[in-house]
Scaffold this motif. Structure first.
Motif, short mmCIF file in Angstrom:
data_model
loop_
_atom_site.label_atom_id
_atom_site.label_comp_id
_atom_site.label_asym_id
_atom_site.label_seq_id
_atom_site.Cartn_x
_atom_site.Cartn_y
_atom_site.Cartn_z
N PRO A 5 0.81 -1.21 0.00
CA PRO A 5 0.00 0.00 0.00
C PRO A 5 0.86 1.28 0.00
O PRO A 5 0.56 2.23 -0.73
CB PRO A 5 -0.82 -0.11 1.29
N ALA A 6 1.92 1.28 0.79
CA ALA A 6 2.80 2.47 0.82
C ALA A 6 3.39 2.71 -0.57
O ALA A 6 3.51 3.85 -1.02
CB ALA A 6 3.91 2.27 1.85
N GLY A 7 3.72 1.63 -1.27
CA GLY A 7 4.28 1.73 -2.62
C GLY A 7 3.26 2.30 -3.60
O GLY A 7 3.61 3.13 -4.46
N CYS A 8 1.99 1.89 -3.47
CA CYS A 8 0.94 2.43 -4.35
C CYS A 8 0.80 3.93 -4.14
O CYS A 8 0.70 4.70 -5.10
CB CYS A 8 -0.41 1.76 -4.06
N GLY A 12 4.76 -3.93 -8.30
CA GLY A 12 5.68 -4.97 -7.82
C GLY A 12 7.02 -4.45 -7.29
O GLY A 12 7.35 -4.71 -6.13
N PRO A 13 7.78 -3.70 -8.08
CA PRO A 13 9.10 -3.26 -7.61
C PRO A 13 9.04 -2.32 -6.42
O PRO A 13 10.03 -2.14 -5.70
CB PRO A 13 9.69 -2.52 -8.83
N MET A 14 7.87 -1.69 -6.19
CA MET A 14 7.76 -0.72 -5.09
C MET A 14 7.78 -1.41 -3.72
O MET A 14 8.21 -0.82 -2.73
CB MET A 14 6.44 0.06 -5.20
N THR A 15 7.29 -2.66 -3.66
CA THR A 15 7.12 -3.31 -2.36
C THR A 15 8.47 -3.46 -1.65
O THR A 15 8.62 -3.09 -0.48
CB THR A 15 6.43 -4.67 -2.56
N ILE A 16 9.46 -3.95 -2.36
CA ILE A 16 10.77 -4.17 -1.73
C ILE A 16 11.45 -2.83 -1.41
O ILE A 16 12.10 -2.68 -0.37
CB ILE A 16 11.66 -5.10 -2.60
N ALA A 17 11.22 -1.84 -2.28
CA ALA A 17 11.81 -0.51 -2.02
C ALA A 17 11.24 0.08 -0.73
O ALA A 17 11.98 0.64 0.09
CB ALA A 17 11.54 0.41 -3.21
N MET A 18 9.93 -0.06 -0.53
CA MET A 18 9.31 0.49 0.67
C MET A 18 9.74 -0.30 1.92
O MET A 18 9.81 0.25 3.02
CB MET A 18 7.78 0.51 0.56
N LEU A 19 10.04 -1.59 1.73
CA LEU A 19 10.55 -2.39 2.86
C LEU A 19 11.90 -1.83 3.33
O LEU A 19 12.14 -1.71 4.54
CB LEU A 19 10.70 -3.86 2.42
#
Ligand code: NAP
Length: 296
Positions: free
Chosen positions: A144-147, A275-282
């Protein structure tokens, strides 16, 4: 040239990672190395692939990385012991237990065992409550943060916008709804959440200025779901058979991109969107955890 804008998740993720890397370098210069521990139980190849990519990203960014691989027959008690050790380990700022664990593990109990201050997945009830209470000291789940970050980076106005979220899971739909209805920058939307019991999902979706699909059904969202000029964010990652591929499958979203895109102002592709945003936000959440825990 298409008239719609294709939202480039890879580029935005690279920007987030670059910012995070710079913050890590500053923290290291000050004598602090943020650390992320990832625990995986069992032999699921997809889980191991996710965990390996998280470990690699940590190494690339200069984070202290701990990877714990436990056998499939690991007991609940043993897993909780491992979590307790990581909670007590001062070099570890973030803890993530890869989902799904084997069936005999009570995943909810594992989430509850993680110190909320190290819960960089944002799944602990304390962090869910902080999100609902609009307490920015909590951790927002990464997808959600990535979206939200994608919308902000592309200057897509959420304030006053009608947002329809398809799906009400805690990992994506419900959390995204809570996030976008906050009285905050990048939010202030009027949010509607649809789910499997919603009457006429297509009609509800057509009311959206921003339509976010997170249901896990390939190509469910067709052109008749989308108002002309809407923004569409596709969170879905679904495998469909594809005999032309060596693997025998390919990944598609919840949105029928080819038919929907021409009606859109902007849209995310799958792969290469959310997809790529999830790991970046982690990674960003891990740095946030390190700063908060260490009073930086
Ligand atoms: P989930 O837990 O299975 O939740 C699916 C949601 O969709 C549920 O709320 C369900 O409604 C709703 N739904 C299912 N069929 C529907 C229909 N026909 N009409 C309306 N609503 C319907 O899935 P999830 O974990 O949220 O994941 C959703 C998708 O996002 C999956 O494809 C997943 O792979 C993907 N995902 C991607 C990322 C990423 O990094 N990009 C991260 C997480 C998930 P009910 O509640 O009524 O059952």
């Amino acid at each position: 040239m298409p008239e719609y804008e294709k939202i480039d998740g890879k580029a935005v993720a690279a920007k987030v990672l670059k910012e995070t890397e710079a913050t890590i370098a500053e923290m290291k210069a000050g004598g602090v190395t943020p650390g992320l521990a990832v625990v995986v139980v069992g032999d699921d190849p997809a889980s191991h692939a996710y965990v390996n990519s998280k470990e690699k990203k940590c190494t690339d960014l200069g984070l202290h990385s701990v990877k714990i691989e436990l056998p499939a027959d690991t007991t609940q008690e043993k897993l909780l012991e491992v979590v307790a050790e990581l909670n007590a380990d001062d070099a570890v700022d973030g803890i993530l237990v890869q989902s799904p664990p084997p069936k005999h593990i009570d995943e909810e109990a594992v989430v509850l065992a993680i110190d909320p201050a190290k819960d960089v997945d944002g799944f602990h009830p304390v962090n869910v409550a902080k999100l609902a209470l609009e307490d920015s000291a909590g951790f927002v789940p990464c997808t959600p943060a990535g979206c939200q970050r994608l919308l902000m980076e592309y200057g897509i106005e959420t304030e006053g916008a009608n947002v329809v979220v398809l799906g009400r899971s805690m990992i994506v739909g419900k959390t995204l709804a809570l996030l976008l209805m906050q009285n905050a920058k990048g939010a202030n939307a009027t949010v509607t959440v649809a789910h499997s019991r919603t009457k006429d999902v297509a009609a509800v979706s057509r009311g959206a200025d921003i339509l976010i699909a997170a249901i896990g059904r390939p190509h469910f969202v067709t052109a008749d779901f989308v108002k002309e000029g809407a923004v569409v964010i596709d969170v879905g990652i679904n495998r469909i058979e594809d005999a032309s591929r060596k693997s025998g499958y390919r990944l598609v979203g919840d949105v029928d991109f080819d038919r929907v895109a021409p009606k859109c102002k902007a849209i995310t592709p799958v792969p290469g969107g959310v997809g790529p945003m999830t790991i970046a936000m982690l990674m960003a959440n891990t740095v946030k955890a390190a700063k908060m825990r260490r009073g930086i």
